[in-house]
Design a protein around this motif. Sequence first.
Motif, PDB file in Angstrom:
ATOM      1  N   PHE A 101       9.189  17.457  -9.043  1.00 42.96           N
ATOM      2  CA  PHE A 101       7.794  17.723  -8.685  1.00 42.96           C
ATOM      3  C   PHE A 101       7.214  16.639  -7.788  1.00 42.96           C
ATOM      4  O   PHE A 101       6.060  16.719  -7.382  1.00 42.96           O
ATOM      5  N   SER A 102       8.013  15.621  -7.498  1.00 43.48           N
ATOM      6  CA  SER A 102       7.530  14.579  -6.613  1.00 43.48           C
ATOM      7  C   SER A 102       7.223  15.169  -5.241  1.00 43.48           C
ATOM      8  O   SER A 102       7.899  16.070  -4.761  1.00 43.48           O
ATOM      9  N   VAL A 146       0.699  13.908 -26.008  1.00 39.98           N
ATOM     10  CA  VAL A 146       0.423  13.238 -24.742  1.00 39.98           C
ATOM     11  C   VAL A 146       1.671  13.368 -23.877  1.00 39.98           C
ATOM     12  O   VAL A 146       2.748  12.897 -24.252  1.00 39.98           O
ATOM     13  N   ALA A 147       1.529  14.029 -22.724  1.00 39.17           N
ATOM     14  CA  ALA A 147       2.670  14.233 -21.828  1.00 39.17           C
ATOM     15  C   ALA A 147       2.305  13.760 -20.427  1.00 39.17           C
ATOM     16  O   ALA A 147       1.338  14.246 -19.835  1.00 39.17           O
ATOM     17  N   GLU A 148       3.100  12.827 -19.911  1.00 38.44           N
ATOM     18  CA  GLU A 148       2.833  12.229 -18.598  1.00 38.44           C
ATOM     19  C   GLU A 148       3.768  12.813 -17.553  1.00 38.44           C
ATOM     20  O   GLU A 148       4.917  13.150 -17.848  1.00 38.44           O
ATOM     21  N   ASN A 149       3.259  12.959 -16.318  1.00 38.13           N
ATOM     22  CA  ASN A 149       4.096  13.452 -15.233  1.00 38.13           C
ATOM     23  C   ASN A 149       3.516  13.012 -13.897  1.00 38.13           C
ATOM     24  O   ASN A 149       2.457  12.378 -13.841  1.00 38.13           O
ATOM     25  N   VAL A 150       4.220  13.349 -12.813  1.00 35.53           N
ATOM     26  CA  VAL A 150       3.792  12.918 -11.483  1.00 35.53           C
ATOM     27  C   VAL A 150       2.639  13.759 -10.959  1.00 35.53           C
ATOM     28  O   VAL A 150       2.440  14.909 -11.369  1.00 35.53           O
ATOM     29  N   ARG A 151       1.911  13.188 -10.019  1.00 34.42           N
ATOM     30  CA  ARG A 151       0.779  13.872  -9.403  1.00 34.42           C
ATOM     31  C   ARG A 151       1.202  15.171  -8.719  1.00 34.42           C
ATOM     32  O   ARG A 151       0.424  16.121  -8.607  1.00 34.42           O
ATOM     33  N   ALA A 158       3.336  23.930  -7.237  1.00 35.27           N
ATOM     34  CA  ALA A 158       3.562  23.440  -8.598  1.00 35.27           C
ATOM     35  C   ALA A 158       2.389  23.738  -9.524  1.00 35.27           C
ATOM     36  O   ALA A 158       2.527  23.674 -10.744  1.00 35.27           O
ATOM     37  N   LYS A 159       1.230  24.076  -8.967  1.00 37.09           N
ATOM     38  CA  LYS A 159       0.081  24.410  -9.809  1.00 37.09           C
ATOM     39  C   LYS A 159       0.389  25.596 -10.717  1.00 37.09           C
ATOM     40  O   LYS A 159      -0.145  25.702 -11.823  1.00 37.09           O
ATOM     41  N   GLY A 160       1.238  26.499 -10.246  1.00 35.01           N
ATOM     42  CA  GLY A 160       1.629  27.628 -11.079  1.00 35.01           C
ATOM     43  C   GLY A 160       2.411  27.170 -12.297  1.00 35.01           C
ATOM     44  O   GLY A 160       2.298  27.757 -13.385  1.00 35.01           O
ATOM     45  N   TYR A 161       3.198  26.119 -12.134  1.00 36.63           N
ATOM     46  CA  TYR A 161       3.940  25.536 -13.244  1.00 36.63           C
ATOM     47  C   TYR A 161       2.979  24.954 -14.276  1.00 36.63           C
ATOM     48  O   TYR A 161       3.157  25.123 -15.493  1.00 36.63           O
ATOM     49  N   VAL A 162       1.941  24.285 -13.789  1.00 38.78           N
ATOM     50  CA  VAL A 162       0.923  23.716 -14.680  1.00 38.78           C
ATOM     51  C   VAL A 162       0.258  24.810 -15.502  1.00 38.78           C
ATOM     52  O   VAL A 162       0.012  24.648 -16.705  1.00 38.78           O
ATOM     53  N   ALA A 163      -0.019  25.938 -14.875  1.00 34.75           N
ATOM     54  CA  ALA A 163      -0.638  27.056 -15.589  1.00 34.75           C
ATOM     55  C   ALA A 163       0.264  27.545 -16.718  1.00 34.75           C
ATOM     56  O   ALA A 163      -0.213  27.898 -17.809  1.00 34.75           O
ATOM     57  N   LEU A 164       1.588  27.554 -16.482  1.00 32.99           N
ATOM     58  CA  LEU A 164       2.526  27.969 -17.515  1.00 32.99           C
ATOM     59  C   LEU A 164       2.546  26.971 -18.678  1.00 32.99           C
ATOM     60  O   LEU A 164       2.651  27.362 -19.848  1.00 32.99           O
ATOM     61  N   VAL A 165       2.452  25.682 -18.352  1.00 34.88           N
ATOM     62  CA  VAL A 165       2.414  24.654 -19.390  1.00 34.88           C
ATOM     63  C   VAL A 165       1.169  24.828 -20.258  1.00 34.88           C
ATOM     64  O   VAL A 165       1.230  24.792 -21.497  1.00 34.88           O
ATOM     65  N   VAL A 188      -4.396  -2.242 -14.274  1.00 34.66           N
ATOM     66  CA  VAL A 188      -2.998  -2.382 -13.855  1.00 34.66           C
ATOM     67  C   VAL A 188      -2.966  -2.757 -12.370  1.00 34.66           C
ATOM     68  O   VAL A 188      -3.624  -2.099 -11.560  1.00 34.66           O
ATOM     69  N   PRO A 189      -2.232  -3.797 -11.977  1.00 33.33           N
ATOM     70  CA  PRO A 189      -2.175  -4.186 -10.560  1.00 33.33           C
ATOM     71  C   PRO A 189      -1.249  -3.277  -9.762  1.00 33.33           C
ATOM     72  O   PRO A 189      -0.286  -3.716  -9.134  1.00 33.33           O
ATOM     73  N   GLN A 190      -1.582  -1.976  -9.744  1.00 35.98           N
ATOM     74  CA  GLN A 190      -0.716  -0.985  -9.104  1.00 35.98           C
ATOM     75  C   GLN A 190      -1.480   0.313  -8.887  1.00 35.98           C
ATOM     76  O   GLN A 190      -2.178   0.787  -9.791  1.00 35.98           O
ATOM     77  N   LYS A 191      -1.331   0.889  -7.676  1.00 33.31           N
ATOM     78  CA  LYS A 191      -1.952   2.190  -7.372  1.00 33.31           C
ATOM     79  C   LYS A 191      -0.979   3.296  -7.771  1.00 33.31           C
ATOM     80  O   LYS A 191      -0.259   3.840  -6.936  1.00 33.31           O
ATOM     81  N   ARG A 192      -0.950   3.630  -9.036  1.00 28.73           N
ATOM     82  CA  ARG A 192      -0.002   4.609  -9.562  1.00 28.73           C
ATOM     83  C   ARG A 192      -0.795   5.804 -10.081  1.00 28.73           C
ATOM     84  O   ARG A 192      -1.482   5.712 -11.099  1.00 28.73           O
ATOM     85  N   GLU A 193      -0.692   6.929  -9.396  1.00 33.51           N
ATOM     86  CA  GLU A 193      -1.369   8.145  -9.833  1.00 33.51           C
ATOM     87  C   GLU A 193      -0.427   8.990 -10.684  1.00 33.51           C
ATOM     88  O   GLU A 193       0.693   9.296 -10.255  1.00 33.51           O
ATOM     89  N   ARG A 194      -0.870   9.364 -11.850  1.00 30.92           N
ATOM     90  CA  ARG A 194      -0.090  10.208 -12.742  1.00 30.92           C
ATOM     91  C   ARG A 194      -1.006  11.210 -13.440  1.00 30.92           C
ATOM     92  O   ARG A 194      -2.194  10.942 -13.623  1.00 30.92           O
ATOM     93  N   ILE A 195      -0.434  12.358 -13.804  1.00 27.50           N
ATOM     94  CA  ILE A 195      -1.208  13.309 -14.581  1.00 27.50           C
ATOM     95  C   ILE A 195      -0.805  13.187 -16.046  1.00 27.50           C
ATOM     96  O   ILE A 195       0.337  12.835 -16.364  1.00 27.50           O
ATOM     97  N   PHE A 196      -1.756  13.481 -16.917  1.00 23.79           N
ATOM     98  CA  PHE A 196      -1.531  13.449 -18.356  1.00 23.79           C
ATOM     99  C   PHE A 196      -2.069  14.728 -18.976  1.00 23.79           C
ATOM    100  O   PHE A 196      -3.254  15.039 -18.828  1.00 23.79           O
ATOM    101  N   PHE A 197      -1.186  15.478 -19.624  1.00 22.98           N
ATOM    102  CA  PHE A 197      -1.625  16.555 -20.501  1.00 22.98           C
ATOM    103  C   PHE A 197      -1.911  15.912 -21.860  1.00 22.98           C
ATOM    104  O   PHE A 197      -1.020  15.272 -22.442  1.00 22.98           O
ATOM    105  N   ILE A 198      -3.116  16.055 -22.330  1.00 23.12           N
ATOM    106  CA  ILE A 198      -3.464  15.541 -23.655  1.00 23.12           C
ATOM    107  C   ILE A 198      -4.033  16.708 -24.460  1.00 23.12           C
ATOM    108  O   ILE A 198      -5.022  17.327 -24.055  1.00 23.12           O
TER     109      ILE A 198
END
Length: 346
Positions: A101-102, A146-151, A158-165, A188-198
Motif C-alpha cells: 500500500f506504499s 489498534v492497527a497501524e498502517n501506511v498513509r 486503496a480506499k476501497g480496501y479501507v472500506a472493507l476493513v 517524535v523528531p520525524q515526519k512520519r505519517e501513518r494511519i491507525f484504525f482504533i
Amino acid sequence: MKHEWDWSLADLSSIPKNGRKVFSCFSCGGGSTMGYKLAGYEMLGNVEIDPQMMALYKRNHKPRFPFQIPIQEFKAIPDDQLPAELFDLDILDGSPPCSVFSTAGKREKKWGKEHHFREGQAKQTLDDLFFDFLDVVEKLRPRVVVAENVRGMVVGLAKGYVALVKKRFEQLGYKAQLFLLNSATMGVPQKRERIFFIAHRRDLKLPKLSLQFQEQPVLYKEIRSGRGKPLDKNGTTFKRWVQRRPSDCSFGDITERVEGKESNFNTIIIHDERVPNTIASNSWFVRYDEPYFISATDIIRIQTFPRDYDFMGADVQYVCGMSVPPMMMKRIAKQIYQQWFAKLPI
C-alpha cells in the motif's frame, strides 16, 4: 534536562502501571510494545514471523507469551491451547506488513499476489494480512484494537480496501475510527505519517475517541550526534549531495532531479533546522552541510528507540524503519487510557 526521546529500557521499571494488558501481532523489534510500556501498560507477548526480529523482541522485551509463527498459524491454534490471559485483553495491537500500500512504486500491480516480505520468510499475500489480523480479533475479542498502517491505505484505489476493513470491524461487533497521524506533532523528531484504525467493542459503549496532538516539533539539530560513514567521493550518492539545492529542503529527495528516476525513498538530505524525514529501511540519509551519512545514534533518536536497545548486530536502520516510533504509540496509548480505560472497571 533529559529530553523525552532520550530514554532507556531501564526507565520502564519506574513507570506506574495502569493495570491494562496488551498483546502485539506483527511486532517486529517492538516499537509499539515500547510505546505501550511507556504509557503504563503490561505487554503479554507477541506474534512475529521473522526469526531475527523475534530474537530482538525476546532480548529487549522478555515477553511471557512469544509466538514465532505466521499469523495464519497463530489464528488456527485451538482456543484451549492458548494462554487464558489472551482472552481477556484490553488491547490487541498490530502492524500488518504494508509495503503493497506504499505510495512508492507500482503498488496496485502488487495487490493480490504473493511476495517475500523479507528474505528467509515464506511467501505471503500481504494485502490479506490485515484480514488475518481481524480473524485474530474475532478469536480473542479484545476490548480495544489498534492497527497501524501506511498513509497509502487512504490514497486512491486503496480506499476501497479501507472500506472493507471497516465493514469487517462492524461485522465483528466493533466500532472503528480511522486516524491519519504525523509523528512530528507527537514529540517524535520525524515526519512520519501513518494511519491507525482504533476500534472498541460495541458492548462497552465508549465515547468517540479524540486524537489531536500539538507537541513542539523536534528539529534535527536537537538530536544530532557524531558522524556516520563518509560518502564515497566516487559514488553516485556523493554526486547527488554535491548537486543539492536549497529547494531540496521540502522533502529532501534529489534522486529524480539528478538521475531522472521516480523515487520517494532514496537519497534523503537532512537539514539541521527541519524535522527529519521518515526513517525507511531502504533510504540513504545524508547531512546537508557535510558529506556524511547520519549516525546510527541519530537513527535511534529519530525513531525514539531507547539508547540501550540491543540490536544484536542487526541493521539499526532496518529495525527502526520497520517499527512504530515508541513515542508515537505512547501518545496514542495514553489517550486511549485516559478517554476509555479510565472509565472502565479492570
